[in-house]
Design a protein around this motif. Structure first.
Motif, PDB file in Angstrom:
ATOM      1  N   VAL A   7       7.371  50.709  35.216  1.00  0.00           N
ATOM      2  CA  VAL A   7       6.601  50.372  36.301  1.00  0.00           C
ATOM      3  C   VAL A   7       5.538  51.308  36.641  1.00  0.00           C
ATOM      4  CG1 VAL A   7       6.800  49.633  38.710  1.00  0.00           C
ATOM      5  CG2 VAL A   7       9.003  49.366  37.053  1.00  0.00           C
ATOM      6  N   ARG A   8       5.585  52.561  36.449  1.00  0.00           N
ATOM      7  CA  ARG A   8       4.861  53.583  36.788  1.00  0.00           C
ATOM      8  C   ARG A   8       3.435  53.286  35.949  1.00  0.00           C
ATOM      9  NH1 ARG A   8       7.750  59.047  35.564  1.00  0.00           N
ATOM     10  NH2 ARG A   8       8.642  57.817  33.812  1.00  0.00           N
ATOM     11  N   ARG A   9       3.397  52.533  34.908  1.00  0.00           N
ATOM     12  CA  ARG A   9       2.117  52.330  34.141  1.00  0.00           C
ATOM     13  C   ARG A   9       1.952  51.207  34.380  1.00  0.00           C
ATOM     14  NH1 ARG A   9       0.522  55.569  30.228  1.00  0.00           N
ATOM     15  NH2 ARG A   9       0.051  56.995  31.765  1.00  0.00           N
ATOM     16  N   ASN A  10       2.934  49.987  34.306  1.00  0.00           N
ATOM     17  CA  ASN A  10       2.214  48.494  34.007  1.00  0.00           C
ATOM     18  C   ASN A  10       2.034  48.079  35.461  1.00  0.00           C
ATOM     19  OD1 ASN A  10       3.631  49.209  31.639  1.00  0.00           O
ATOM     20  ND2 ASN A  10       3.760  47.071  31.187  1.00  0.00           N
ATOM     21  N   LYS A  11       2.488  48.629  36.593  1.00  0.00           N
ATOM     22  CA  LYS A  11       2.242  48.159  38.039  1.00  0.00           C
ATOM     23  C   LYS A  11       2.186  49.406  38.791  1.00  0.00           C
ATOM     24  CE  LYS A  11       3.471  45.129  41.628  1.00  0.00           C
ATOM     25  NZ  LYS A  11       4.582  44.807  42.776  1.00  0.00           N
ATOM     26  N   PRO A  12       1.169  50.325  38.431  1.00  0.00           N
ATOM     27  CA  PRO A  12       1.087  51.541  39.052  1.00  0.00           C
ATOM     28  C   PRO A  12       1.138  51.561  40.618  1.00  0.00           C
ATOM     29  CG  PRO A  12      -0.763  51.234  37.512  1.00  0.00           C
ATOM     30  CD  PRO A  12       0.023  49.916  37.768  1.00  0.00           C
ATOM     31  N   TYR A  13       1.994  52.422  41.060  1.00  0.00           N
ATOM     32  CA  TYR A  13       2.034  52.709  42.483  1.00  0.00           C
ATOM     33  C   TYR A  13       1.800  54.138  42.694  1.00  0.00           C
ATOM     34  CZ  TYR A  13       6.635  54.295  41.275  1.00  0.00           C
ATOM     35  OH  TYR A  13       7.621  54.646  40.589  1.00  0.00           O
ATOM     36  N   SER A  14       1.501  54.547  44.075  1.00  0.00           N
ATOM     37  CA  SER A  14       1.166  55.942  44.513  1.00  0.00           C
ATOM     38  C   SER A  14      -0.175  56.314  43.726  1.00  0.00           C
ATOM     39  CB  SER A  14       2.522  56.820  44.325  1.00  0.00           C
ATOM     40  OG  SER A  14       2.243  57.940  44.796  1.00  0.00           O
ATOM     41  N   ILE A  15       0.018  57.606  42.961  1.00  0.00           N
ATOM     42  CA  ILE A  15      -1.137  58.103  42.344  1.00  0.00           C
ATOM     43  C   ILE A  15      -0.831  58.129  40.707  1.00  0.00           C
ATOM     44  CG2 ILE A  15      -2.007  59.564  44.133  1.00  0.00           C
ATOM     45  CD1 ILE A  15      -0.451  61.721  42.625  1.00  0.00           C
ATOM     46  N   TYR A  16       0.297  57.242  40.473  1.00  0.00           N
ATOM     47  CA  TYR A  16       0.545  57.541  38.988  1.00  0.00           C
ATOM     48  C   TYR A  16      -0.634  56.947  37.999  1.00  0.00           C
ATOM     49  CZ  TYR A  16       5.458  58.437  39.349  1.00  0.00           C
ATOM     50  OH  TYR A  16       6.569  59.583  39.748  1.00  0.00           O
ATOM     51  N   ASP A  17      -1.624  55.984  38.627  1.00  0.00           N
ATOM     52  CA  ASP A  17      -2.712  55.790  37.621  1.00  0.00           C
ATOM     53  C   ASP A  17      -3.563  56.731  37.437  1.00  0.00           C
ATOM     54  OD1 ASP A  17      -3.229  55.735  40.070  1.00  0.00           O
ATOM     55  OD2 ASP A  17      -4.553  53.708  40.506  1.00  0.00           O
ATOM     56  N   LYS A  18      -3.548  57.906  38.294  1.00  0.00           N
ATOM     57  CA  LYS A  18      -4.593  59.038  38.018  1.00  0.00           C
ATOM     58  C   LYS A  18      -3.873  60.043  36.975  1.00  0.00           C
ATOM     59  CE  LYS A  18      -6.284  58.972  42.577  1.00  0.00           C
ATOM     60  NZ  LYS A  18      -6.106  59.707  44.001  1.00  0.00           N
ATOM     61  N   LEU A  19      -2.510  59.911  36.682  1.00  0.00           N
ATOM     62  CA  LEU A  19      -1.871  61.030  36.028  1.00  0.00           C
ATOM     63  C   LEU A  19      -1.810  60.292  34.335  1.00  0.00           C
ATOM     64  CD1 LEU A  19       0.912  61.526  38.569  1.00  0.00           C
ATOM     65  CD2 LEU A  19      -0.859  63.182  38.177  1.00  0.00           C
ATOM     66  N   ASP A  20      -1.761  61.525  33.648  1.00  0.00           N
ATOM     67  CA  ASP A  20      -1.742  61.104  32.104  1.00  0.00           C
ATOM     68  C   ASP A  20       0.019  61.680  31.665  1.00  0.00           C
ATOM     69  OD1 ASP A  20      -2.388  61.027  29.437  1.00  0.00           O
ATOM     70  OD2 ASP A  20      -2.735  63.184  29.477  1.00  0.00           O
ATOM     71  N   PHE A  21       0.419  60.264  31.019  1.00  0.00           N
ATOM     72  CA  PHE A  21       1.649  60.667  30.686  1.00  0.00           C
ATOM     73  C   PHE A  21       2.107  59.628  29.772  1.00  0.00           C
ATOM     74  CE2 PHE A  21       2.296  58.217  34.388  1.00  0.00           C
ATOM     75  CZ  PHE A  21       3.229  57.261  34.162  1.00  0.00           C
ATOM     76  N   GLU A  22       2.945  59.860  28.925  1.00  0.00           N
ATOM     77  CA  GLU A  22       3.464  58.769  27.905  1.00  0.00           C
ATOM     78  C   GLU A  22       4.670  58.135  28.329  1.00  0.00           C
ATOM     79  OE1 GLU A  22       1.939  58.322  24.676  1.00  0.00           O
ATOM     80  OE2 GLU A  22       0.265  59.656  25.388  1.00  0.00           O
ATOM     81  N   ILE A  23       4.860  56.959  27.563  1.00  0.00           N
ATOM     82  CA  ILE A  23       6.229  56.361  27.779  1.00  0.00           C
ATOM     83  C   ILE A  23       7.137  56.231  26.672  1.00  0.00           C
ATOM     84  CG2 ILE A  23       7.014  53.994  28.437  1.00  0.00           C
ATOM     85  CD1 ILE A  23       4.528  53.711  29.789  1.00  0.00           C
ATOM     86  N   PRO A  24       8.058  57.082  26.466  1.00  0.00           N
ATOM     87  CA  PRO A  24       8.887  57.235  25.356  1.00  0.00           C
ATOM     88  C   PRO A  24       9.704  55.897  25.012  1.00  0.00           C
ATOM     89  CG  PRO A  24       9.834  58.556  27.088  1.00  0.00           C
ATOM     90  CD  PRO A  24       8.470  58.107  27.657  1.00  0.00           C
ATOM     91  N   ILE A  25       9.702  55.366  23.940  1.00  0.00           N
ATOM     92  CA  ILE A  25      10.753  54.352  23.700  1.00  0.00           C
ATOM     93  C   ILE A  25      11.575  54.541  22.407  1.00  0.00           C
ATOM     94  CG2 ILE A  25       9.151  52.278  24.750  1.00  0.00           C
ATOM     95  CD1 ILE A  25       8.191  51.967  21.699  1.00  0.00           C
ATOM     96  N   GLY A  26      12.419  53.795  22.430  1.00  0.00           N
ATOM     97  CA  GLY A  26      13.489  53.807  21.165  1.00  0.00           C
ATOM     98  C   GLY A  26      12.818  53.847  19.831  1.00  0.00           C
ATOM     99  N   THR A  27      13.196  54.538  18.920  1.00  0.00           N
ATOM    100  CA  THR A  27      12.561  54.437  17.556  1.00  0.00           C
ATOM    101  C   THR A  27      13.376  54.306  16.590  1.00  0.00           C
ATOM    102  OG1 THR A  27      12.408  56.697  17.406  1.00  0.00           O
ATOM    103  CG2 THR A  27      10.536  55.775  18.083  1.00  0.00           C
ATOM    104  N   ALA A  28      14.924  54.116  16.771  1.00  0.00           N
ATOM    105  CA  ALA A  28      15.877  54.127  15.830  1.00  0.00           C
ATOM    106  C   ALA A  28      15.538  55.250  14.765  1.00  0.00           C
ATOM    107  CB  ALA A  28      15.835  52.776  15.268  1.00  0.00           C
ATOM    108  N   SER A  29      15.650  56.522  15.379  1.00  0.00           N
ATOM    109  CA  SER A  29      15.129  57.506  14.437  1.00  0.00           C
ATOM    110  C   SER A  29      16.460  58.021  13.602  1.00  0.00           C
ATOM    111  CB  SER A  29      14.986  59.005  15.125  1.00  0.00           C
ATOM    112  OG  SER A  29      15.863  58.934  16.435  1.00  0.00           O
ATOM    113  N   VAL A  30      17.718  57.592  14.033  1.00  0.00           N
ATOM    114  CA  VAL A  30      18.984  57.900  13.225  1.00  0.00           C
ATOM    115  C   VAL A  30      19.886  56.657  13.124  1.00  0.00           C
ATOM    116  CG1 VAL A  30      18.955  60.434  13.527  1.00  0.00           C
ATOM    117  CG2 VAL A  30      20.047  58.643  15.319  1.00  0.00           C
TER     118      VAL A  30
END
Lengths: 373, 198, 171
Positions: free
Chosen positions: A232-255
């Motif tokens: 939600v912070r990225r797809n429907k930004p609220y507060s000041i999250y649209d000014k901040l730079d961060f990644e959205i980690p997702i599952g990668t089936a690493s193991v």
């Protein structure tokens, strides 16, 4: 000959007071030996009628009750409610207050994830990481205590801003903590995340496909663990999250397979690192100024309904508020991540070992008071 | 077959890595604060016995509530702010300085004086909404958090003693009598005036 | 981040009416725009909203009821991660016979959400696979979130009375 032998299903109770249920929850399990045939979660032991209480307290008076909805992340719960009422009133929150909100919220997100990870480890029999992570959480508790005076139920956010300004020397202390904490996270990885025994317990257990996750309304880290990139912070930004730079980690089936317990666990670890990143940015950018917008003492939002979603540690928490123009909400519904996460248990727990059910509950990060409200 | 042995090898290796981290923590100061041996009320006191990294209680710690009655104006704002109704205030209007015996150079002003100020600490949820609402800063959170009592009854804090309450009520009735007398005198004077005019 | 055009409520309504020939209308005077649907049309409309390629509301974010006078207003908050869409479906059933089609077949998340609103409001969901109380005990009487609900004097052996101390604080 063995096929002719008939075995009877045994019905057993797991909980309500079971160390791995993360609160008071009961699972009625029908087992065939060590394998679960059917599992029916019985929730409601911690139902305190918070939604009914909302109908009898003032709009401001309900803020401390939101603390009790999710005691591991009360800052975020405050935030969601305050934001909903602010949008109904059309209040503009001062910029400094927004920054403080993000700082407090992200600190709380870290501390909540630490408990989630630690508890998941402990469910798997690894006791040391839990104590180690709780030690880190203690520093965060100290920091949050500095800004609001409480350690668990903060009641820090108010409608229109925050209650207290940041104390002197706070940003230096947080920076010091973050430097120390990044090392601690690495240590935690070496201690448990890359441990082969731990991986074997978590990988390939109870995989949730992206379609299934959306169908059951998985939210937050659980949803991202299944490979759906939605925050939600990225797809429907609220507060000041649209000014901040961060990644959205997702599952990668690493193991293991995509959406298994290990993916859900690992997304949380990665999210902690992103929160650290956000905190560093906020502390550098925070402006001076007001911390509280002018809000009347007796507020009466006009008639209408509002549904607001924010990203709390346990995922997208929705506050549905129906106002009839009086001094207290006519109806307030809190849709939490634990509640919808729990409804998948009957399906996930079919044909798995009892010990794996513990892993599933641990990886879903269920907090019982949030589940029952 | 190869994977099987790799698995075992990895298992042993990672366990030993974890063990090394656990062992390292033997050589750092413990973080645990020994309550109640360590005094956490201030940084100096805590330093005497505790070598860890946690801090003392902050100045704005939200412990049990305290009320300064000499600056309380009995405006009831804290009562209205409290979401669980654990504060109750009754007040009368009289010159407070006389009742409480505080000396001031200003002439006695009639203000509301509490005859009852009770807080149910057993119910209080330490949300600080009352302290935020208070315009004079009369109601505050203290740093005290130890408050064990044998009876639920004892958790009700009464800030106005029976004596003070009686004093205030007495002063109130005195003032009422005085005011009534004054009024009567005024009325009599006015009556005289009108008679004279006639 | 998401600069592309997202559909608004009127466009969603147009899509529904074009494809399902069901009359729906937009609600006014509220913070969130919502689509009002007749109770009998709820299930087909929901099915369309989920399966339509332009909308694909694959997530039922929340479902709840509101007791408003003679009616229960029902709200479904839908999300579409693919198109980054959000919408609210609104319907109302009378308090005297609160019956509505269950949407469990469309979203599995509806199962517990409907059980919750059955538990707290007493709304009967037709075709729900397992409609029983979820928060409250099985033998609880009444539906607490209705406005006319009176809290009981006790439950089994537990008395529900206010203590003497409480009465001193709020008579």
């Amino acid at each position: 000959m063995t096929s002719e032998l008939k075995t009877e299903h045994i019905t057993i109770n797991m909980g309500p007071q079971h160390p791995s249920t993360h609160g008071v929850i009961r699972f009625v399990i029908k087992t065939d030996g060590e394998i679960i045939h059917e599992c029916d979660p019985d929730v409601g032991y911690l139902h305190r009628g918070i939604e009914k209480i909302a109908e009898s307290v003032t709009w401001q008076g309900f803020v401390p009750f939101t603390d009790r909805v999710d005691y591991l992340a009360s800052m975020n719960a405050n935030w969601a409610y305050c934001m909903a009422v602010e949008e109904m009133l059309g209040t503009e929150v001062p910029e400094r207050a927004e920054y403080i909100r993000v700082i407090a919220g992200e600190l709380n997100r870290i501390s909540s994830h630490l408990v989630a990870i630690g508890a998941a480890d402990m469910d798997m029999g690894a006791i040391t990481p839990f104590v180690q992570l709780l030690r880190e959480r203690e520093y965060i508790n100290d920091l949050l205590e500095m800004i609001c005076g409480a350690r668990l139920t903060y009641n820090y956010y108010s409608i229109g801003g925050v209650n207290y300004d940041l104390p002197e020397g706070f940003s230096i202390k947080v920076m010091g903590f973050l430097d120390h904490f990044e090392v601690a996270v690495e240590q935690m990885h070496r201690l448990v995340t890359y441990n082969q025994i731990f991986i074997n317990r978590f990988a390939n257990v109870a995989a949730v496909s992206p379609e299934m996750a959306m169908d059951y309304n998985f939210v937050g880290p659980n949803l991202r663990g299944s490979g759906v990139k939605y925050d939600v912070r990225r797809n429907k930004p609220y507060s000041i999250y649209d000014k901040l730079d961060f990644e959205i980690p997702i599952g990668t089936a690493s193991v293991g397979t995509l959406g298994d317990c290990y993916d859900r666990y690992f997304v949380r670890v990665e999210e902690i690192r992103e929160s650290v990143k956000i905190l560093r940015q906020c502390l550098q950018q925070i402006p001076e100024g007001e911390i509280q917008a002018k809000v009347k003492n007796a507020i009466k939002p006009p008639v209408g309904h509002k549904y607001i979603r924010t990203e709390t540690p346990r995922g997208d928490t929705g506050y549905f508020i129906y106002s009839d123009g009086k001094t207290s909400p006519s109806r307030l519904k809190i849709r939490t991540g634990s509640f919808t996460g729990m409804s998948i248990i009957p399906e996930l727990a079919r044909n798995i070992f009892i010990a794996d059910l513990v892993a599933v509950i641990g990886s879903l990060d269920i907090v019982a008071p949030e589940l029952d409200r | 077959m190869n994977a099987y042995f790799n698995n075992i090898k990895n298992g042993i290796q990672t366990v030993f890595e974890g063990m090394s981290i656990s062992l390292a923590s033997f050589f750092v100061h413990p973080i645990t604060i020994q309550y109640p041996e360590d005094d956490i009320s201030s940084a100096e006191k805590l330093k005497e016995t505790y070598k860890g990294q946690l801090g003392p209680m902050p100045e704005n710690y939200r412990g049990i509530l305290d009320v300064d009655l000499s600056i309380c104006t009995a405006c009831q704002l804290c009562v209205k702010a409290c979401p669980i109704d654990c504060i109750v205030i009754d007040a009368v209007k009289c010159d407070k300085s006389k009742v409480q015996g505080t000396k001031s150079e200003k002439p006695a002003v009639k203000t509301r004086t509490c005859t009852r100020f009770d807080i149910h600490m057993g119910k209080c949820m330490f949300c600080a909404l009352c302290t935020l609402a208070c315009p004079t800063g009369a109601i505050v959170h203290t740093k005290v958090f130890e408050m064990n009592k044998y009876q639920l009854q004892d958790l009700v804090l009464s800030f106005v003693s029976e004596e003070e309450k009686e004093k205030a009520i007495k002063r109130d009735s005195e003032l009422k009598v005085e005011a009534a007398a004054e009024k009567a005198a005024k009325a009599a004077k006015e009556a005289e005036k009108t008679e004279e005019e006639k | 981040m998401f600069k592309e055009h997202t559909l608004n409520t009127t466009e969603i309504i147009d899509l529904i009416q074009k494809n399902t020939q069901i009359e729906v209308k937009a609600s006014e005077n509220s913070y969130d725009a919502s689509i009002i649907v007749e109770p009998k049309d709820v299930l087909p409309v929901m099915k369309f909203l989920k399966l339509s390629r332009d909308l694909s509301f694959k997530v039922l974010s929340s479902h709840t009821a509101v007791h408003d006078g003679e009616d229960f207003k029902l709200f479904w908050n839908l999300l579409s991660y693919e198109h980054n869409l959000e919408t609210t479906i609104e319907s109302s059933v009378p308090v005297v016979s609160p019956q509505i089609q269950s949407v469990c077949k469309v979203w599995k998340a509806a199962d517990w959400l409907e059980r919750e609103s059955y538990d707290l409001f007493g709304i009967q969901y037709i075709d729900h696979p397992d409609l029983r109380r979820i928060m409250l005990p099985e033998d609880w009487i009444g539906f607490p979130l209705r406005k006319d609900y009176q809290s009981p004097e006790g439950y089994q052996d537990i008395e529900n009375s206010r203590s003497e101390i409480d009465k001193r604080f709020k008579p």
